[in-house]
Motif scaffolding. Structure first.
Motif, short mmCIF file in Angstrom:
data_model
loop_
_atom_site.label_atom_id
_atom_site.label_comp_id
_atom_site.label_asym_id
_atom_site.label_seq_id
_atom_site.Cartn_x
_atom_site.Cartn_y
_atom_site.Cartn_z
N HIS A 182 8.39 -0.10 0.92
CA HIS A 182 8.20 -0.39 -0.51
C HIS A 182 6.94 0.24 -1.11
CE1 HIS A 182 5.78 -4.06 0.61
NE2 HIS A 182 5.20 -3.82 -0.55
N HIS A 183 5.99 0.66 -0.31
CA HIS A 183 4.84 1.37 -0.89
C HIS A 183 5.15 2.85 -1.15
CE1 HIS A 183 1.50 -1.76 0.15
NE2 HIS A 183 2.52 -2.29 -0.48
N ASP A 237 8.18 -2.06 -8.04
CA ASP A 237 6.91 -2.56 -7.52
C ASP A 237 5.74 -1.83 -8.19
OD1 ASP A 237 5.33 -4.10 -5.73
OD2 ASP A 237 5.18 -2.40 -4.37
N HIS A 244 0.54 -6.82 5.16
CA HIS A 244 1.73 -7.58 4.76
C HIS A 244 3.05 -6.83 5.03
CE1 HIS A 244 1.12 -5.22 1.02
NE2 HIS A 244 2.41 -5.35 0.82
N HIS A 262 9.62 -8.40 -0.35
CA HIS A 262 8.79 -7.22 -0.08
C HIS A 262 7.31 -7.56 0.13
CE1 HIS A 262 7.66 -7.29 -4.35
NE2 HIS A 262 6.75 -6.39 -4.08
N ASP A 263 6.78 -8.49 -0.65
CA ASP A 263 5.36 -8.87 -0.51
C ASP A 263 5.21 -10.29 0.01
OD1 ASP A 263 4.09 -6.54 -1.30
OD2 ASP A 263 3.85 -7.14 -3.39
N LYS A 311 2.27 -11.63 1.93
CA LYS A 311 0.93 -11.80 1.35
C LYS A 311 0.47 -13.25 1.49
CE LYS A 311 0.64 -7.77 -1.51
NZ LYS A 311 0.43 -7.15 -2.81
FE LIG Z 1 3.20 -4.46 -1.03
#
Ligand SMILES: [Fe+2]
Ligand SMILES: [Fe+2]
Length: 320
Positions: free
Chosen positions: A259-260, A283, A226, A201-202, A205
């Motif tokens: 996901h946010h 998250d 991202h 998910h991240d 980054k």
């Molecule tokens: Fe994120």
């Protein structure tokens, strides 16, 4: 007064001049109302990051501009206070001849590398489908990415903004998400998809943020973010895997993109599966709790019962 690390600076040091070896991780050159040019800086060692003002910046501008972010310097500062927070006024900055281990100047996850890596392997082994494992092999374990993935921060400020921060955050998300998934008796397929989504998910980054000790966004991160970069790379790798299940492709991409959890938090789509919703909740749990814990931990001792407002949470916190 020579100090061993920045954590030693407290109210007893008020108005004293301290000397420390640090990294300068941010310099913002500004002009005061009286046209004087000064610099707002952030200095750090492994124990703390502190804001510092350098009023005489102009005199040494050329020297200071040539100092690299991973170059330890000796600073002399007077300890003061601004709006209840310790603030330093820099009197002098010098290059140092001392041989310094950079690890002493960059904050890292306190979980330790061994525990973090063990955790990552633990959840990888729970993925039951070979095409999903293959996706993780290509994006996590491949040497092209692994050293970045396992050392990058997960944020500039707010939460997990230290070395191995991304790895620690991903592991926290995996733990929280797996607990919810097993409590709610998700199927093997759902659990496997969820684990992959947590890992990825991240992931982007590693492209969105610069490598420490430099703090901040890359140009690519600022332009694309991202969420998009992660979904884009994931789709490319999925396309390289023969017979990748079509539904898995949609679910995993939706998990990354959603996901946010909300449009206003930067997600272009909302979570459309229970796996995606669990990822979003996990998250949030990891990010919010870490930001409160690190923020309250940074507070100076004072008579106040409450911290100042933590901007990303919209409230102040009880200190005792
Ligand atoms: Fe994120
Ligand atoms: Fe995250």
């Amino acid at each position: 007064m020579k100090i061993k690390n920045l954590k030693e600076i407290n109210r007893d040091c008020m108005n004293k001049t301290i000397e420390a070896i640090v990294l300068i991780v941010e310099t913002k050159v500004k002009t005061a109302r009286n046209d004087k040019v000064y610099a707002d800086m952030i200095i750090q060692d492994a124990t703390k990051r502190l804001e510092a003002k350098y009023w005489d910046y102009e005199k040494k501008e050329k020297d200071i501009a040539s100092i690299k972010e991973d170059e330890p310097v000796k600073v002399k500062c007077v300890v003061g206070e601004y709006q209840g927070r310790i603030q330093l006024t820099i009197k002098d900055i010098e290059r140092t001849e001392e041989v310094i281990d950079l690890n002493e100047l960059i904050p890292s996850s306190d979980w330790g590398t061994e525990k973090l890596e063990k955790g990552l392997k633990y959840f990888y082994d729970k993925v039951e489908f070979s095409h999903l494992k293959k996706l993780l092999d290509l994006m996590i374990w491949d040497e092209k990415y692994y050293s970045k993935f396992s050392s990058h921060p997960a944020a500039k400020k707010v939460h997990h903004n230290f070395r191995q921060g991304l790895l620690q955050h991903v592991l926290e998300v995996l733990k929280f998400a797996h607990t919810i998934a097993t409590t709610k008796k998700l199927t093997k397929k759902q659990v496997s998809r969820l684990i992959v989504m947590c890992y990825l998910h991240d992931w982007a980054k590693i492209f969105e943020y610069k490598s420490l000790p430099t703090i901040g966004f890359t140009d690519e991160g600022t332009m694309l973010g991202h969420i998009f970069i992660g979904a884009h790379h994931t789709l490319n790798y999925i396309n390289q895997i023969d017979d990748f299940d079509e539904d898995d492709r949609l679910v995993i991409l939706n998990g990354i993109l959603g996901h946010h959890g909300k449009y206003e938090f930067g997600s272009p789509v909302l979570p459309k599966t229970v796996e995606a919703q669990i990822l979003h909740l996990a998250d949030l749990a990891s990010g919010d709790t870490e930001s409160i814990i690190s923020f309250t931990g940074e507070q100076e001792e004072s008579k106040d019962s409450f911290t100042p407002k933590l901007w990303n949470m919209g409230t102040d916190y009880f200190k005792r």
